[in-house]
Design an enzyme around this catalytic site. Structure first.
Site, PDB file in Angstrom:
ATOM      1  N   LYS A  14       0.832  -1.210   0.000  1.00 32.51           N
ATOM      2  CA  LYS A  14       0.000   0.000   0.000  1.00 32.51           C
ATOM      3  C   LYS A  14       0.865   1.258   0.000  1.00 32.51           C
ATOM      4  O   LYS A  14       0.672   2.151  -0.803  1.00 32.51           O
ATOM      5  CB  LYS A  14      -0.936   0.032   1.231  1.00 32.51           C
ATOM      6  CG  LYS A  14      -1.883  -1.149   1.323  1.00 32.51           C
ATOM      7  CD  LYS A  14      -2.812  -1.040   2.513  1.00 32.51           C
ATOM      8  CE  LYS A  14      -2.122  -1.053   3.862  1.00 32.51           C
ATOM      9  NZ  LYS A  14      -1.395  -2.291   4.173  1.00 32.51           N
ATOM     10  N   ARG A  89     -10.275   0.733   8.493  1.00 34.03           N
ATOM     11  CA  ARG A  89      -9.740  -0.587   8.789  1.00 34.03           C
ATOM     12  C   ARG A  89     -10.722  -1.448   9.573  1.00 34.03           C
ATOM     13  O   ARG A  89     -10.406  -2.582   9.903  1.00 34.03           O
ATOM     14  CB  ARG A  89      -8.497  -0.390   9.635  1.00 34.03           C
ATOM     15  CG  ARG A  89      -7.255  -1.011   9.037  1.00 34.03           C
ATOM     16  CD  ARG A  89      -6.186  -0.672  10.000  1.00 34.03           C
ATOM     17  NE  ARG A  89      -4.969  -1.341   9.804  1.00 34.03           N
ATOM     18  CZ  ARG A  89      -3.912  -0.812   9.204  1.00 34.03           C
ATOM     19  NH1 ARG A  89      -4.005   0.352   8.618  1.00 34.03           N
ATOM     20  NH2 ARG A  89      -2.783  -1.466   9.168  1.00 34.03           N
ATOM     21  N   ARG A 128      11.457  -5.678   5.439  1.00 30.47           N
ATOM     22  CA  ARG A 128      11.296  -4.241   5.184  1.00 30.47           C
ATOM     23  C   ARG A 128      12.213  -3.409   6.072  1.00 30.47           C
ATOM     24  O   ARG A 128      12.439  -3.725   7.238  1.00 30.47           O
ATOM     25  CB  ARG A 128       9.845  -3.823   5.437  1.00 30.47           C
ATOM     26  CG  ARG A 128       9.659  -2.311   5.388  1.00 30.47           C
ATOM     27  CD  ARG A 128       8.229  -1.900   5.397  1.00 30.47           C
ATOM     28  NE  ARG A 128       7.456  -2.560   6.419  1.00 30.47           N
ATOM     29  CZ  ARG A 128       6.120  -2.568   6.437  1.00 30.47           C
ATOM     30  NH1 ARG A 128       5.446  -1.955   5.496  1.00 30.47           N
ATOM     31  NH2 ARG A 128       5.479  -3.181   7.398  1.00 30.47           N
ATOM     32  N   ARG A 161      10.927  -1.412  11.379  1.00 31.30           N
ATOM     33  CA  ARG A 161       9.786  -0.887  12.132  1.00 31.30           C
ATOM     34  C   ARG A 161       9.541  -1.727  13.370  1.00 31.30           C
ATOM     35  O   ARG A 161       9.699  -2.943  13.332  1.00 31.30           O
ATOM     36  CB  ARG A 161       8.534  -0.909  11.239  1.00 31.30           C
ATOM     37  CG  ARG A 161       8.073   0.462  10.817  1.00 31.30           C
ATOM     38  CD  ARG A 161       7.047   0.401   9.725  1.00 31.30           C
ATOM     39  NE  ARG A 161       5.799  -0.255  10.127  1.00 31.30           N
ATOM     40  CZ  ARG A 161       4.710  -0.288   9.348  1.00 31.30           C
ATOM     41  NH1 ARG A 161       4.726   0.302   8.171  1.00 31.30           N
ATOM     42  NH2 ARG A 161       3.625  -0.898   9.756  1.00 31.30           N
ATOM     43  N   ARG A 172      -0.816  -8.940  13.534  1.00 28.41           N
ATOM     44  CA  ARG A 172      -1.425  -8.038  12.551  1.00 28.41           C
ATOM     45  C   ARG A 172      -2.213  -8.821  11.500  1.00 28.41           C
ATOM     46  O   ARG A 172      -3.243  -8.364  11.027  1.00 28.41           O
ATOM     47  CB  ARG A 172      -0.361  -7.167  11.888  1.00 28.41           C
ATOM     48  CG  ARG A 172       0.056  -6.001  12.776  1.00 28.41           C
ATOM     49  CD  ARG A 172       1.439  -5.501  12.443  1.00 28.41           C
ATOM     50  NE  ARG A 172       1.519  -4.812  11.173  1.00 28.41           N
ATOM     51  CZ  ARG A 172       2.662  -4.599  10.524  1.00 28.41           C
ATOM     52  NH1 ARG A 172       3.794  -5.058  11.014  1.00 28.41           N
ATOM     53  NH2 ARG A 172       2.666  -3.933   9.395  1.00 28.41           N
TER      54      ARG A 172
HETATM   55  P1  AP5 Z   1       4.785  -1.592   1.924  1.00 31.03           P
HETATM   56  O1  AP5 Z   1       4.453  -0.769   0.734  1.00 31.03           O
HETATM   57  O2  AP5 Z   1       5.511  -0.965   3.050  1.00 31.03           O
HETATM   58  O3  AP5 Z   1       3.465  -2.371   2.453  1.00 31.03           O
HETATM   59  P2  AP5 Z   1       2.171  -1.818   3.207  1.00 31.03           P
HETATM   60  O4  AP5 Z   1       0.983  -2.473   2.559  1.00 31.03           O
HETATM   61  O5  AP5 Z   1       2.182  -0.334   3.276  1.00 31.03           O
HETATM   62  O6  AP5 Z   1       2.381  -2.509   4.608  1.00 31.03           O
HETATM   63  P3  AP5 Z   1       2.266  -1.880   6.090  1.00 31.03           P
HETATM   64  O7  AP5 Z   1       2.958  -2.861   6.997  1.00 31.03           O
HETATM   65  O8  AP5 Z   1       2.693  -0.474   6.127  1.00 31.03           O
HETATM   66  O9  AP5 Z   1       0.737  -1.996   6.285  1.00 31.03           O
HETATM   67  P4  AP5 Z   1      -0.003  -1.963   7.610  1.00 31.03           P
HETATM   68  O10 AP5 Z   1      -1.375  -1.761   7.088  1.00 31.03           O
HETATM   69  O11 AP5 Z   1       0.129  -3.158   8.476  1.00 31.03           O
HETATM   70  O12 AP5 Z   1       0.683  -0.798   8.430  1.00 31.03           O
HETATM   71  P5  AP5 Z   1       0.226   0.689   8.741  1.00 31.03           P
HETATM   72  O13 AP5 Z   1       1.421   1.539   8.732  1.00 31.03           O
HETATM   73  O14 AP5 Z   1      -0.932   1.063   7.894  1.00 31.03           O
HETATM   74  O15 AP5 Z   1       5.606  -2.876   1.390  1.00 31.03           O
HETATM   75  C1  AP5 Z   1       6.114  -3.852   2.291  1.00 31.03           C
HETATM   76  C2  AP5 Z   1       7.498  -4.315   1.842  1.00 31.03           C
HETATM   77  O16 AP5 Z   1       7.391  -5.028   0.614  1.00 31.03           O
HETATM   78  C3  AP5 Z   1       8.488  -3.173   1.586  1.00 31.03           C
HETATM   79  O17 AP5 Z   1       9.746  -3.556   2.028  1.00 31.03           O
HETATM   80  C4  AP5 Z   1       8.447  -2.976   0.051  1.00 31.03           C
HETATM   81  O18 AP5 Z   1       9.669  -2.493  -0.442  1.00 31.03           O
HETATM   82  C5  AP5 Z   1       8.140  -4.399  -0.424  1.00 31.03           C
HETATM   83  N1  AP5 Z   1       7.295  -4.442  -1.619  1.00 31.03           N
HETATM   84  C6  AP5 Z   1       6.193  -3.672  -1.885  1.00 31.03           C
HETATM   85  N2  AP5 Z   1       5.644  -4.019  -3.078  1.00 31.03           N
HETATM   86  C7  AP5 Z   1       6.414  -5.042  -3.582  1.00 31.03           C
HETATM   87  C8  AP5 Z   1       6.359  -5.828  -4.773  1.00 31.03           C
HETATM   88  N3  AP5 Z   1       5.414  -5.651  -5.708  1.00 31.03           N
HETATM   89  N4  AP5 Z   1       7.316  -6.769  -4.944  1.00 31.03           N
HETATM   90  C9  AP5 Z   1       8.305  -6.981  -4.010  1.00 31.03           C
HETATM   91  N5  AP5 Z   1       8.403  -6.261  -2.858  1.00 31.03           N
HETATM   92  C10 AP5 Z   1       7.461  -5.305  -2.640  1.00 31.03           C
HETATM   93  O19 AP5 Z   1      -0.318   0.550  10.234  1.00 31.03           O
HETATM   94  C11 AP5 Z   1       0.540   0.289  11.311  1.00 31.03           C
HETATM   95  C12 AP5 Z   1      -0.254   0.214  12.601  1.00 31.03           C
HETATM   96  O20 AP5 Z   1      -0.896   1.484  12.859  1.00 31.03           O
HETATM   97  C13 AP5 Z   1      -1.414  -0.795  12.617  1.00 31.03           C
HETATM   98  O21 AP5 Z   1      -0.968  -2.096  12.940  1.00 31.03           O
HETATM   99  C14 AP5 Z   1      -2.325  -0.185  13.698  1.00 31.03           C
HETATM  100  O22 AP5 Z   1      -1.839  -0.448  14.972  1.00 31.03           O
HETATM  101  C15 AP5 Z   1      -2.181   1.312  13.437  1.00 31.03           C
HETATM  102  N6  AP5 Z   1      -3.210   1.809  12.495  1.00 31.03           N
HETATM  103  C16 AP5 Z   1      -2.984   2.369  11.273  1.00 31.03           C
HETATM  104  N7  AP5 Z   1      -4.137   2.699  10.678  1.00 31.03           N
HETATM  105  C17 AP5 Z   1      -5.127   2.350  11.552  1.00 31.03           C
HETATM  106  C18 AP5 Z   1      -6.546   2.435  11.502  1.00 31.03           C
HETATM  107  N8  AP5 Z   1      -7.192   2.938  10.441  1.00 31.03           N
HETATM  108  N9  AP5 Z   1      -7.241   1.974  12.566  1.00 31.03           N
HETATM  109  C19 AP5 Z   1      -6.611   1.476  13.655  1.00 31.03           C
HETATM  110  N10 AP5 Z   1      -5.264   1.354  13.766  1.00 31.03           N
HETATM  111  C20 AP5 Z   1      -4.534   1.785  12.720  1.00 31.03           C
HETATM  112 MG    MG Z   2       2.427   1.082   4.842  1.00 30.71          MG
END
Ligand code: AP5
Ligand code: MG
Length: 216
Positions: A14, A89, A128, A161, A172
């Site tokens: 994402k 979410r 990552r 992270r 997660r």
């Molecule tokens: P990356 O692009 O970083 O993946 P991502 O989908 O953004 O994954 P996240 O871990 O950031 O998602 P998340 O939803 O768990 O975390 P968030 O920060 O939103 O890619 C991942 C890796 O793969 C990278 O190394 C990249 O280089 C590689 N990659 C990407 N595409 C690729 C491809 N095509 N091929 C090969 N490699 C690839 O949330 C974190 C925390 O915040 C949550 O756990 C929760 O506690 C809180 N939170 C956030 N939003 C909310 C909400 N709305 N409600 C409640 N709690 C929330």
């Molecule tokens: Mg992310």
């Protein structure tokens, strides 16, 4: 004008795609995870509260999240659209968000659901690395920085992270299946869902998203 939501589990790509979509369509990308990590880093009252949940891979309570998102969306730069990464979410967040948009006479154009197998998600999250300062994202195999351990964009150190430990990633995944996956059906019923195969090169995933949006 483009109002988008990016849906998908941790590691689906994402954040990676959000940067590209935001640049191409000139819309601000709003990542709740990134906003929360900034609060944690600055030790704000919200950050101290949010960290308790984020660290172990649990969701931050809906009320806190909704307040922060609504405040952000009222800012001037969101007038001509936005891209949400990581929000909503839960069904509760989605329903509240619909009411909020309705009050502004707005609606969502597309929800992009990036789908990736569980084993690949673990490999992507555990490998990552992120810049401590600017948040740019790398992967030890799939997107290494030019100089090991150093951010290409700003030259600061890159780190793992806090919630990319194996335990937190497992938690997660459970949380995603239980709380977030129901949103796939929620948005499918509204006729705005586009399903994208996230298990392709980053360029191909981006191309498929552009095609699904149907806006050049
Ligand atoms: P990356 O692009 O970083 O993946 P991502 O989908 O953004 O994954 P996240 O871990 O950031 O998602 P998340 O939803 O768990 O975390 P968030 O920060 O939103 O890619 C991942 C890796 O793969 C990278 O190394 C990249 O280089 C590689 N990659 C990407 N595409 C690729 C491809 N095509 N091929 C090969 N490699 C690839 O949330 C974190 C925390 O915040 C949550 O756990 C929760 O506690 C809180 N939170 C956030 N939003 C909310 C909400 N709305 N409600 C409640 N709690 C929330
Ligand atoms: Mg992310």
């Amino acid at each position: 004008m483009l109002r988008l939501i990016l849906l998908g589990p941790q590691g689906a790509g994402k954040g990676t795609q959000a940067v590209r979509i935001g640049e191409k369509y000139q819309v601000p990308t709003i990542s709740t995870g990134a906003i929360f990590r900034e609060h944690v880093k600055n030790e704000t009252p919200f950050g101290l509260e949010a960290q308790k949940y984020m660290k172990g891979g649990d969701l931050v309570p809906d009320e806190l999240v909704i307040a922060i998102v609504e405040e952000r969306l009222k800012e001037e730069d969101c007038r001509n659209g936005f891209l949400l990464d990581g929000f909503p979410r839960t069904v509760c967040q989605a329903e509240r968000f619909d009411q909020f948009l309705k009050s502004l006479e707005q609606s969502i154009d597309k929800v992009i659901n990036i789908v990736v197998d569980k084993q690949v998600l673990i490999d992507r999250t555990v490998g990552r690395r992120v810049c401590k300062v600017c948040g740019a994202t790398y992967h030890i195999c799939y997107k290494p920085p030019k100089v090991e351990g150093i951010c290409d964009v700003c030259g600061n150190p890159i780190i793992q992270r806090e919630d990319d430990s194996e335990e937190a990633v497992t938690r997660r995944t459970e949380v995603y299946i239980k709380k977030t996956q129901p949103l796939v059906e929620y948005y499918n019923k509204k006729g705005v869902l586009a399903v994208i195969n996230g298990q392709q090169s980053m360029d191909k995933v981006f191309q498929d998203i552009v095609d699904a949006l149907g806006v050049k």
